[in-house]
Design a protein around this motif. Structure first.
Motif, PDB file in Angstrom:
ATOM      1  N   ARG A 179       0.831  -1.202   0.000  1.00  0.00           N
ATOM      2  CA  ARG A 179       0.000   0.000   0.000  1.00  0.00           C
ATOM      3  C   ARG A 179       0.872   1.260   0.000  1.00  0.00           C
ATOM      4  N   GLU A 180       1.865   1.313   0.893  1.00  0.00           N
ATOM      5  CA  GLU A 180       2.743   2.483   0.942  1.00  0.00           C
ATOM      6  C   GLU A 180       3.628   2.544  -0.295  1.00  0.00           C
ATOM      7  N   ALA A 181       4.075   1.387  -0.770  1.00  0.00           N
ATOM      8  CA  ALA A 181       4.871   1.358  -1.999  1.00  0.00           C
ATOM      9  C   ALA A 181       4.061   1.918  -3.169  1.00  0.00           C
ATOM     10  N   SER A 182       2.767   1.598  -3.203  1.00  0.00           N
ATOM     11  CA  SER A 182       1.898   2.124  -4.262  1.00  0.00           C
ATOM     12  C   SER A 182       1.824   3.646  -4.207  1.00  0.00           C
ATOM     13  N   ARG A 183       1.768   4.172  -2.987  1.00  0.00           N
ATOM     14  CA  ARG A 183       1.679   5.629  -2.834  1.00  0.00           C
ATOM     15  C   ARG A 183       2.938   6.313  -3.369  1.00  0.00           C
ATOM     16  N   LEU A 184       4.084   5.719  -3.107  1.00  0.00           N
ATOM     17  CA  LEU A 184       5.333   6.327  -3.569  1.00  0.00           C
ATOM     18  C   LEU A 184       5.547   6.124  -5.066  1.00  0.00           C
ATOM     19  N   PRO A 188       0.082   0.741  -8.316  1.00  0.00           N
ATOM     20  CA  PRO A 188       0.419  -0.486  -7.599  1.00  0.00           C
ATOM     21  C   PRO A 188       1.690  -1.134  -8.154  1.00  0.00           C
ATOM     22  N   PRO A 189       2.536  -1.690  -7.291  1.00  0.00           N
ATOM     23  CA  PRO A 189       3.674  -2.457  -7.792  1.00  0.00           C
ATOM     24  C   PRO A 189       3.160  -3.677  -8.541  1.00  0.00           C
ATOM     25  N   GLU A 190       3.887  -4.078  -9.583  1.00  0.00           N
ATOM     26  CA  GLU A 190       3.394  -5.186 -10.377  1.00  0.00           C
ATOM     27  C   GLU A 190       4.518  -6.106 -10.826  1.00  0.00           C
ATOM     28  N   VAL A 191       4.129  -7.337 -11.111  1.00  0.00           N
ATOM     29  CA  VAL A 191       5.018  -8.348 -11.669  1.00  0.00           C
ATOM     30  C   VAL A 191       4.411  -8.811 -12.981  1.00  0.00           C
ATOM     31  N   ARG A 192       5.233  -8.965 -14.000  1.00  0.00           N
ATOM     32  CA  ARG A 192       4.751  -9.379 -15.318  1.00  0.00           C
ATOM     33  C   ARG A 192       5.406 -10.693 -15.696  1.00  0.00           C
ATOM     34  N   GLY A 193       4.618 -11.620 -16.206  1.00  0.00           N
ATOM     35  CA  GLY A 193       5.206 -12.901 -16.579  1.00  0.00           C
ATOM     36  C   GLY A 193       4.248 -13.773 -17.362  1.00  0.00           C
ATOM     37  N   ILE A 194       4.768 -14.902 -17.832  1.00  0.00           N
ATOM     38  CA  ILE A 194       3.983 -15.883 -18.572  1.00  0.00           C
ATOM     39  C   ILE A 194       3.313 -16.830 -17.582  1.00  0.00           C
ATOM     40  N   GLN A 277      -0.847  -7.065 -10.157  1.00  0.00           N
ATOM     41  CA  GLN A 277      -0.658  -5.835  -9.398  1.00  0.00           C
ATOM     42  C   GLN A 277      -1.060  -6.066  -7.946  1.00  0.00           C
ATOM     43  N   PHE A 278      -0.230  -5.586  -7.016  1.00  0.00           N
ATOM     44  CA  PHE A 278      -0.438  -5.804  -5.588  1.00  0.00           C
ATOM     45  C   PHE A 278      -1.006  -4.538  -4.952  1.00  0.00           C
ATOM     46  N   VAL A 279      -2.192  -4.658  -4.345  1.00  0.00           N
ATOM     47  CA  VAL A 279      -2.883  -3.499  -3.775  1.00  0.00           C
ATOM     48  C   VAL A 279      -2.768  -3.452  -2.254  1.00  0.00           C
ATOM     49  N   GLU A 280      -2.981  -4.584  -1.599  1.00  0.00           N
ATOM     50  CA  GLU A 280      -3.002  -4.618  -0.144  1.00  0.00           C
ATOM     51  C   GLU A 280      -2.578  -5.994   0.339  1.00  0.00           C
ATOM     52  N   ARG A 281      -1.779  -6.038   1.417  1.00  0.00           N
ATOM     53  CA  ARG A 281      -1.397  -7.327   1.990  1.00  0.00           C
ATOM     54  C   ARG A 281      -2.494  -7.816   2.933  1.00  0.00           C
ATOM     55  N   ILE A 282      -2.883  -9.058   2.779  1.00  0.00           N
ATOM     56  CA  ILE A 282      -3.917  -9.651   3.619  1.00  0.00           C
ATOM     57  C   ILE A 282      -3.294 -10.307   4.844  1.00  0.00           C
ATOM     58  N   ARG A 283      -2.238 -11.091   4.632  1.00  0.00           N
ATOM     59  CA  ARG A 283      -1.585 -11.784   5.752  1.00  0.00           C
ATOM     60  C   ARG A 283      -0.228 -12.302   5.310  1.00  0.00           C
ATOM     61  N   GLY A 284       0.551 -12.755   6.259  1.00  0.00           N
ATOM     62  CA  GLY A 284       1.806 -13.419   5.964  1.00  0.00           C
ATOM     63  C   GLY A 284       1.567 -14.868   5.586  1.00  0.00           C
ATOM     64  N   MET A 285       2.650 -15.547   5.195  1.00  0.00           N
ATOM     65  CA  MET A 285       2.556 -16.944   4.804  1.00  0.00           C
ATOM     66  C   MET A 285       2.733 -17.829   6.039  1.00  0.00           C
ATOM     67  N   VAL A 286       1.825 -18.773   6.219  1.00  0.00           N
ATOM     68  CA  VAL A 286       1.888 -19.679   7.374  1.00  0.00           C
ATOM     69  C   VAL A 286       1.666 -21.107   6.897  1.00  0.00           C
ATOM     70  N   ALA A 287       2.112 -22.074   7.717  1.00  0.00           N
ATOM     71  CA  ALA A 287       1.887 -23.491   7.441  1.00  0.00           C
ATOM     72  C   ALA A 287       0.623 -23.948   8.166  1.00  0.00           C
ATOM     73  N   PHE A 288      -0.162 -24.784   7.522  1.00  0.00           N
ATOM     74  CA  PHE A 288      -1.387 -25.302   8.116  1.00  0.00           C
ATOM     75  C   PHE A 288      -1.219 -26.794   8.420  1.00  0.00           C
ATOM     76  N   THR A 289      -1.991 -27.265   9.393  1.00  0.00           N
ATOM     77  CA  THR A 289      -1.853 -28.649   9.847  1.00  0.00           C
ATOM     78  C   THR A 289      -2.545 -29.642   8.920  1.00  0.00           C
ATOM     79  N   GLY A 290      -3.367 -29.148   8.019  1.00  0.00           N
ATOM     80  CA  GLY A 290      -4.073 -30.037   7.107  1.00  0.00           C
ATOM     81  C   GLY A 290      -4.787 -29.258   6.026  1.00  0.00           C
ATOM     82  N   ILE A 291      -5.461 -29.983   5.133  1.00  0.00           N
ATOM     83  CA  ILE A 291      -6.127 -29.362   3.998  1.00  0.00           C
ATOM     84  C   ILE A 291      -7.343 -28.547   4.424  1.00  0.00           C
TER      85      ILE A 291
END
Length: 310
Positions: A179-184, A188-194, A277-291
């Motif tokens: 969000r702050e990176a977008s302001r500067l 929005p910051p973006e990644v481009r790829g196949i 394009q990245f607008v807002e972070r929802i959460r960090g990456m975590v491991a889950f105990t199951g599906i």
């Protein structure tokens, strides 16, 4: 926008011109302030507007250990310069020959000889020539000799008082603060790829994702889940985006970007280029105990992304 990658590609009759020079990594709001002043100067004097930049960070040659990752690829940078409205871009290969040019050789060969510069606009900390020996004062002295004026554009400083810079934006992306990176950046910051085939775990879980190839363009933000947009064939689609290696599963490549397009089930994106394009972070990456806990979390991520983008 005309693009030159060699000095001898610039026609003999090109110009006269108004010129700005810089790395333009990210073409952020600070860069755009310089470009806006450039366009105004060019329009007032009937000059061609030119951005001179480099195909790599000079530190990659001068001090590789200190060279940071680029915010954008050369292709992205040229596209951003074109969207900013400049008439031409000179993308110089930063090699040993260019690094060894004295400040005066830089001026005579590039600004005067190739571009026929009449006005040159730079930032407050501009340095040029071998070992950065040329300063704004040096440039002004050459301008008196070779017939161009020099204009220093003030730095853009938000409320924090810190100068907008690629370094600051890079720090924010490494923290996941898109969000702050977008302001500067002014966008929005973006990644481009196949879009490539993945393990199809997302499809099996009910959330089919577009997986970007590992050689995507642009600086990928910190691992986590984000709300953002997937742009494809001129359209933007709301998306929940995962960045990282998904610690719930083994064997997932590091820094994988996967975008789940909301409410779309029939998009065939494989082998096509997309922009994420990245607008807002929802959460960090975590491991889950199951599906099951993972599916519950992914469902919540999608709903949060939907609310953020609505």
């Amino acid at each position: 926008m005309i693009t030159f990658t060699e000095l001898d590609q610039v026609p003999d009759g090109f110009g006269p011109s108004a010129v700005t020079i810089g790395k333009f990594d990210g073409v952020h709001s600070g860069h755009r302030a310089v470009i806006a002043a450039l366009l105004e100067a060019a329009a007032s004097d009937g000059l061609d507007s030119v951005a001179v930049t480099f195909d790599r960070n000079p530190l990659s040659l001068i001090n590789p250990d200190r060279c940071p990752a680029s915010l954008v690829s050369n292709e992205q940078k040229l596209g951003l310069l074109a969207s900013a409205g400049v008439d031409a871009a000179l993308l110089l290969r930063f090699d040993q020959a260019l690094a060894l040019l004295t400040p005066e050789e830089f001026v005579t060969s590039i600004l005067v000889g190739a571009l026929h510069a009449k006005r040159v606009l730079v930032g407050e900390d501009f340095r040029f020539g071998h070992r950065g020996l040329g300063t704004v004062a040096t440039l002004e002295s050459f301008g008196e000799v070779y017939g161009f004026s020099v204009h220093v554009v003030d730095d853009v400083r938000p409320e924090s008082g810190r100068r907008v810079s690629s370094t600051w934006i890079r720090e924010l992306l490494e923290e996941g603060d898109v969000r702050e990176a977008s302001r500067l950046l002014g966008r929005p910051p973006e990644v481009r790829g196949i879009v490539v085939h993945g393990a199809k775990r997302g499809r099996e879980l009910g959330f089919p994702t577009a997986n970007l190839s590992p050689d995507s363009q642009g600086l990928i933000p910190a691992d986590g889940v984000y709300a953002g947009w997937l742009r494809w064939r001129g359209r933007s689609y709301p998306a929940a985006i995962s960045v990282g290696n998904n610690p719930t599963f083994d064997g997932v490549p590091q820094k994988q970007v996967e975008a789940y397009v909301l409410d779309e089930t029939d998009l065939d994106l494989y082998d096509d280029e997309v922009e994420v394009q990245f607008v807002e972070r929802i959460r960090g990456m975590v491991a889950f105990t199951g599906i099951e806990p993972l599916i519950v979390q992914m469902t919540d991520d999608v709903e949060r992304a939907r609310r953020m983008l609505s």
